[in-house]
Design a protein around this motif. Structure first.
Motif, PDB file in Angstrom:
ATOM      1  N   ALA A 138       8.205   0.738  -5.495  1.00 46.19           N
ATOM      2  CA  ALA A 138       8.106   2.172  -5.234  1.00 46.19           C
ATOM      3  C   ALA A 138       6.642   2.600  -5.200  1.00 46.19           C
ATOM      4  CB  ALA A 138       8.854   2.947  -6.321  1.00 46.19           C
ATOM      5  N   LEU A 139       6.383   3.675  -4.474  1.00 45.06           N
ATOM      6  CA  LEU A 139       5.069   4.294  -4.499  1.00 45.06           C
ATOM      7  C   LEU A 139       4.909   5.070  -5.803  1.00 45.06           C
ATOM      8  CD1 LEU A 139       5.059   5.724  -0.847  1.00 45.06           C
ATOM      9  CD2 LEU A 139       4.247   3.482  -1.625  1.00 45.06           C
ATOM     10  N   PHE A 140       3.680   5.367  -6.157  1.00 41.53           N
ATOM     11  CA  PHE A 140       3.401   6.174  -7.341  1.00 41.53           C
ATOM     12  C   PHE A 140       3.232   7.637  -6.928  1.00 41.53           C
ATOM     13  CE2 PHE A 140       1.462   1.987  -8.438  1.00 41.53           C
ATOM     14  CZ  PHE A 140       2.334   1.649  -9.470  1.00 41.53           C
ATOM     15  N   TYR A 141       3.670   8.546  -7.804  1.00 40.83           N
ATOM     16  CA  TYR A 141       3.613   9.964  -7.467  1.00 40.83           C
ATOM     17  C   TYR A 141       3.033  10.796  -8.605  1.00 40.83           C
ATOM     18  CZ  TYR A 141       6.627   8.763  -3.546  1.00 40.83           C
ATOM     19  OH  TYR A 141       7.139   8.205  -2.405  1.00 40.83           O
ATOM     20  N   THR A 196      -1.564   3.894  -6.113  1.00 43.07           N
ATOM     21  CA  THR A 196      -0.933   3.170  -5.017  1.00 43.07           C
ATOM     22  C   THR A 196      -1.923   2.252  -4.322  1.00 43.07           C
ATOM     23  OG1 THR A 196       0.628   5.007  -4.683  1.00 43.07           O
ATOM     24  CG2 THR A 196       0.390   3.413  -2.888  1.00 43.07           C
ATOM     25  N   ALA A 197      -3.116   2.757  -4.057  1.00 42.66           N
ATOM     26  CA  ALA A 197      -4.143   1.940  -3.412  1.00 42.66           C
ATOM     27  C   ALA A 197      -4.546   0.768  -4.298  1.00 42.66           C
ATOM     28  CB  ALA A 197      -5.368   2.794  -3.076  1.00 42.66           C
ATOM     29  N   MET A 222      -4.962   4.600   2.425  1.00 41.46           N
ATOM     30  CA  MET A 222      -5.328   3.989   1.156  1.00 41.46           C
ATOM     31  C   MET A 222      -6.675   3.276   1.212  1.00 41.46           C
ATOM     32  SD  MET A 222      -2.759   4.637  -0.925  1.00 41.46           S
ATOM     33  CE  MET A 222      -2.746   6.207  -0.076  1.00 41.46           C
ATOM     34  N   GLY A 223      -7.199   3.091   2.426  1.00 38.08           N
ATOM     35  CA  GLY A 223      -8.461   2.382   2.570  1.00 38.08           C
ATOM     36  C   GLY A 223      -8.350   0.919   2.197  1.00 38.08           C
ATOM     37  N   THR A 224      -7.155   0.346   2.372  1.00 37.71           N
ATOM     38  CA  THR A 224      -6.912  -1.049   2.018  1.00 37.71           C
ATOM     39  C   THR A 224      -6.889  -1.892   3.285  1.00 37.71           C
ATOM     40  OG1 THR A 224      -4.549  -0.540   2.029  1.00 37.71           O
ATOM     41  CG2 THR A 224      -5.656  -0.551  -0.097  1.00 37.71           C
ATOM     42  N   HIS A 225      -7.727  -2.903   3.331  1.00 32.01           N
ATOM     43  CA  HIS A 225      -7.835  -3.725   4.530  1.00 32.01           C
ATOM     44  C   HIS A 225      -7.798  -5.197   4.128  1.00 32.01           C
ATOM     45  CE1 HIS A 225      -8.738  -0.150   6.889  1.00 32.01           C
ATOM     46  NE2 HIS A 225      -9.596   0.194   5.938  1.00 32.01           N
ATOM     47  N   SER A 226      -6.746  -5.842   4.520  1.00 37.24           N
ATOM     48  CA  SER A 226      -6.566  -7.264   4.228  1.00 37.24           C
ATOM     49  C   SER A 226      -5.627  -7.829   5.283  1.00 37.24           C
ATOM     50  CB  SER A 226      -5.955  -7.464   2.832  1.00 37.24           C
ATOM     51  OG  SER A 226      -5.517  -8.803   2.656  1.00 37.24           O
TER      52      SER A 226
END
Length: 247
Positions: A138-141, A196-197, A222-226
């Motif tokens: 799940a995502l975080f909220y 989340t990120a 999220m600025g996540t790059h992989s």
């Protein structure tokens, strides 16, 4: 004849949804109080699955845990959809620990995982989740800037989509539901981008994790790059309401 058809459809439905429910239904037909017997047999089978699943390379996630890795809803436990390989359990726990160290008090929630038995047995409506090596998180909220432990916007964690652009077009073959009619019913929470990120980044840096599926707009947000973080395609369900990982 109709009676056999009806029972056949019930067996099919229970097997597809729970894996072992169809067999429990068939056994219950041998007794007069069949519905009560079905419940008893199903519960017995579900308990027994926790002890026999290791022979199939699966282990159950704890449905009564109180740590930083928990199953999101009793719904998944009741349907026997909380089984993973020991290796995946270790990955899930390690990454939940890492998030909790960075953000104390954070609880990582598992949604659908896998059934207890047999590689290749489909976990519908997913196109995967058939070998014990995949799970959805799940995502975080947050609400008003404050993180809420165990909070999800929908009762089962799915179908509360984060808004964002998509290149996919609707086709009748697609599982890409928008469910626009129900979005206004969900809890009005804000995506906790920091947690989340960090979870996505931590998973991507884990050498044991092979793939992570999220929507491209969430990846950019999220600025996540992989290279591990991928788009699941337009003919699969949306992944802007959860994170899919596999080892």
């Amino acid at each position: 004849m109709m009676k056999f058809v009806v029972h056949g459809l019930i067996v099919l439905f229970l097997t597809v949804v729970t894996q072992i429910g169809g067999l429990a239904w068939l056994m219950s037909r041998l007794f007069r109080r069949s519905l009560l017997v079905f419940v008893i047999v199903y519960v017995a089978f579900s308990i027994g699955a926790q002890y026999t699943a290791p022979a199939f390379g699966r282990t159950p996630l704890s449905c009564f845990g109180s740590g930083n890795l928990q199953v999101q809803s009793w719904f998944y436990c009741a349907l026997n959809r909380t089984y993973v390989s020991p290796a995946l359990l270790e990955v899930l726990q390690d990454n939940a620990d890492e998030v909790a160290r960075e953000y104390p008090g954070t609880i990582t929630l598992v949604l659908d995982a896998n059934f207890p038995f047999w590689d290749g047995f489909p976990l519908l409506p997913h196109l995967s989740h058939h070998d014990g090596k995949m799970a959805d998180l799940a995502l975080f909220y947050s609400e008003k800037g404050r993180y809420i432990p165990r909070a999800v916007r929908s009762p089962i964690g799915y179908f509360a989509f984060e808004p964002g652009p998509t290149e996919c077009r609707k086709t009748w073959l697609s599982l890409r539901w928008d469910l626009a009619w129900v979005q206004g019913l969900w809890w009005d929470l804000t995506l906790d981008e920091g947690r989340t990120a960090f979870l996505i980044k931590t998973l991507a840096e884990d050498a044991r994790v092979q793939k992570i599926f999220i929507e491209p707009h969430l990846k950019d947000r999220m600025g996540t790059h992989s290279r591990k973080i991928r788009f699941q395609g337009c003919r699969a369900a949306r992944h802007d309401d959860h994170i899919h990982i596999q080892i």
